[in-house]
Design an enzyme around this catalytic site. Structure first.
Site, PDB file in Angstrom:
ATOM      1  CG  LEU A  90      -1.862   1.209   1.326  1.00  0.00           C
ATOM      2  CD1 LEU A  90      -2.766   1.342   0.100  1.00  0.00           C
ATOM      3  CD2 LEU A  90      -2.713   1.110   2.595  1.00  0.00           C
ATOM      4  CG  HIS A  91       2.740   2.710  -3.098  1.00  0.00           C
ATOM      5  ND1 HIS A  91       2.398   1.431  -3.476  1.00  0.00           N
ATOM      6  CD2 HIS A  91       3.035   3.362  -4.255  1.00  0.00           C
ATOM      7  CE1 HIS A  91       2.486   1.304  -4.784  1.00  0.00           C
ATOM      8  NE2 HIS A  91       2.859   2.465  -5.288  1.00  0.00           N
ATOM      9  CG  PHE A  92      -1.759   7.094  -1.009  1.00  0.00           C
ATOM     10  CD1 PHE A  92      -3.001   7.260  -1.606  1.00  0.00           C
ATOM     11  CD2 PHE A  92      -1.692   6.361   0.176  1.00  0.00           C
ATOM     12  CE1 PHE A  92      -4.142   6.694  -1.053  1.00  0.00           C
ATOM     13  CE2 PHE A  92      -2.832   5.784   0.741  1.00  0.00           C
ATOM     14  CZ  PHE A  92      -4.052   5.963   0.121  1.00  0.00           C
TER      15      PHE A  92
END
Length: 444
Positions: free
Chosen positions: A239-241
């Site tokens: 999970l990453h932005f």
């Protein structure tokens, strides 16, 4: 199962296609159990914001022993520049040519030939948005600690707190901000929620709210945060932005919109008009959490229905664009023209927003609004499919009877300078500000 041969974007200097050596004492100073003991990073805990997209001057405690810090912009860009000077990036993004493509929409083209070099094709599944985390593949616990900038936390207090040197607590997994070693703009960073929990690339309510907090905290309309789901050109299932500064409005932000429905919590959902990718705009709400929760509900619905999507968080967290898309599916099915495939451009969040990152000089020199539109249109759902997806989203959010009210104003963010640089020789290295600074309490 649909698979395509594609070239993943390298976001860390330790990223490999094969399994990394996880022997004890790996010597890479990573975030794994072998190296995490004693690790420290600055910690920034932002002020709790009650109002939707609120940008407020932060209160300084009378107990502060350090001078006030103009935080997020100076910290992000200062730490990013430090890593740049230390040679941690794969190429110099400040040397990449950039121009605004002539035309009505003002698409931004960048020539970034270094972004796809020295990488080998891998099998990438594109027909499953939700996939289990695989610790044998590259993930952000394998990055070097020198690539991390600071810990970021959405605090519960009424004032910002900044700790210059805070231990990383493996028992309370921190959210961290790290450099993207293959940047597409000055200050390009990654926000990795609860990094040690090894969450797969999927939206949850807590993580999206953290991302909205960061966008609001930056207090700069030119700092946007984006998200790519699996199947919509996320390249890492951890999970990453992503976020960076670009001192001009995105075409997506300027597109007119048609109001469809307002939720019970005051979140207005609109459909973009006259834009190549059919998209939704979420804004308003009684609080920032109302806005974030509505988008999270929509994203969870898309994930559960196996519909790839991209997100752009814009206007200091006040606007969130949701773009369901199908380019990778069309590519796997052989439905994309060879001409478009040869560009090697994968329309993810930044391209769909209007920032076209081009990998070949011939495409940059021949960039036109028509070419940009043709590429992005291939990512868009058909009108019929878009209506079906909207029906799923409205049911998940608890809305019905969309309103057919045409909004009379164009959704956009004005350039504070009142002009847009039409040339390619803009300055990359200077911090971009809008005259707003945030102050915080520095704690030792």
């Amino acid at each position: 199962m649909l698979k395509i041969k594609r070239v993943p974007t390298v976001v860390s200097n330790y990223q490999k296609d094969d399994v990394a050596d996880e022997s004890v004492g790996c010597g890479r100073n990573c975030l794994g159990a072998c190296c995490i003991n004693g690790a420290r990073l600055p910690l920034y805990a932002c002020k709790k914001l009650e109002k939707s997209g609120a940008v407020e001057k932060l209160v300084i405690s009378h107990e502060a022993k350090e001078p006030p810090v103009a935080f997020l912009e100076s910290l992000v860009l200062g730490e990013w520049e430090d890593r740049f000077q230390r040679g941690l990036f794969r190429y110099d993004v400040t040397a990449c040519e950039t121009k605004v493509i002539p035309g009505k929409y003002g698409f931004v083209a960048q020539l970034n030939e270094g972004r796809h070099l020295k990488k080998r094709p891998t099998e990438f599944r594109v027909d499953k948005v939700l996939q289990a985390f695989d610790g044998n593949k590259f993930n952000f616990t394998k990055v070097g600690q020198e690539e991390l900038l600071f810990q970021f936390d959405a605090g519960e207090d009424d004032q910002v707190q900044f700790f210059p040197c805070m231990p990383i607590d493996p028992e309370n997994s921190p959210s961290v901000v790290a450099i993207n070693v293959s940047p597409i703009e000055y200050g390009h960073v990654l926000l990795i929620p609860r990094v040690l929990d090894c969450l797969p690339q999927r939206i949850d309510h807590k993580s999206l709210l953290l991302a909205v907090h960061m966008t609001a905290e930056a207090a700069n309309p030119y700092f946007r945060l984006g998200y790519n789901s699996l199947g919509a050109f996320a390249t890492i299932n951890h999970l990453h932005f992503q976020a960076y500064y670009l001192a001009m409005p995105f075409p997506l932000e300027k597109a007119p919109s048609k109001k469809m429905v307002t939720t019970v919590n005051g979140v207005k959902i609109s459909e973009l008009l006259s834009y190549p990718v059919r998209s939704l705009l979420f804004e308003g709400g009684h609080s920032m959490q109302d806005l974030s929760d509505a988008v999270s509900d929509a994203c969870v619905c898309l994930q559960n229905n196996n519909i790839p999507f991209n997100i752009l968080i814009s206007d200091c967290g006040r606007q969130i664009f949701l773009m369901p898309q199908c380019y990778a599916e069309k590519q796997a099915l052989g439905e994309v023209s060879p001409e478009l495939l040869e560009t090697q451009v994968n329309p993810a969040v930044w391209e769909i927003s209007g920032h076209m990152v081009l990998k070949r000089k011939e495409d940059y020199e021949g960039a036109s609004e028509e070419n940009a539109w043709r590429l992005l249109a291939e990512a868009s759902l058909s009108e019929e499919r878009f209506k079906e997806v909207n029906a799923l989203i409205f049911e998940a959010i608890g809305c019905s009877n969309p309103e057919e009210e045409l909004e009379g104003s164009t959704v956009h963010q004005q350039n504070p300078s009142g002009s847009v640089n039409q040339k390619s020789n803009r300055t990359h290295g200077d911090p971009i500000t809008n005259g707003t600074t945030s102050e915080c309490l520095v704690l030792q």
